[in-house]
Design a protein around this motif. Sequence first.
Motif: not given
Length: 253
Positions: A55-58, A66-76, A110-113
């Motif tokens: 999503e692009v929210d102007d 989209d998040s990376a696979p795995g909680a540890e990867a997303n934390q890094r 889960p996603a990243l922003q």
Amino acid sequence: MQANFPSLGTENQSPYQVESRREIIALLRGFKEKNQLISMLINNGSEAFITSVLEVDDTNNVVTLDSAPGAEANQRIVEASQVFFDGLLDKISIQFSSSKLQRTIFENRPALQMPMPSTLIRLQRRENYRINTPLSTPIKCLIPIEVEEVQRIYKFSLVDISCGGIALLDEQRMLDITTGTRYTDCQIDLPQIGLIELNIEIRNSQDLTLLNGRTTRRVGCAFLNLSSRTLATVQRYIMKLERERNAKMTGIV
């Protein structure tokens, strides 16, 4: 935010830098609409993940990924001092970065922003175009290397060249292939074009076994702070090689 991409290694990207907010939003939405994947790199490119624009929210000035696979990867990723993004849109490389990623939820997943980037880099086809250099008369890149506290000049054969960088053969394993290693005061004598002086940064390497059984190492390097004049010289040489190659293919020479 001044973009500084590990794949390019340049400090001044002004010929390719996009600062128009409208254009940035359009390019990011292009990734979403065309379902184009993007490489997401942390730790100076030593870790890479595949993501996509969700999503692009102007209105709120944010981009959801989209998040990376795995909680540890997303934390890094969220803890990284800088996250770099590199993707192809209509065969044009689009690159941007952020230091402020955070976790979020998008459509119950889960996603990243991240904040909307204020600048990005758009490398047109000509800048991306890479052409092999002649094997019959190898072009040499002269690189000063310090060995046992003594600096000497070593010669490396070019494999290919683009407006963004070069690939070299390092048969003696003299180069430090750690990503991000920089070599300054290098020189390349381009036939019928002239001598250029440049600084380079190591981007990747690959050990190769040749048909004769010998092994060598191919090292990809990005140009650093290439002046407009030197860039124009490199472009002229690429065009010269392209004309010669086309002439051979059509039987003119």
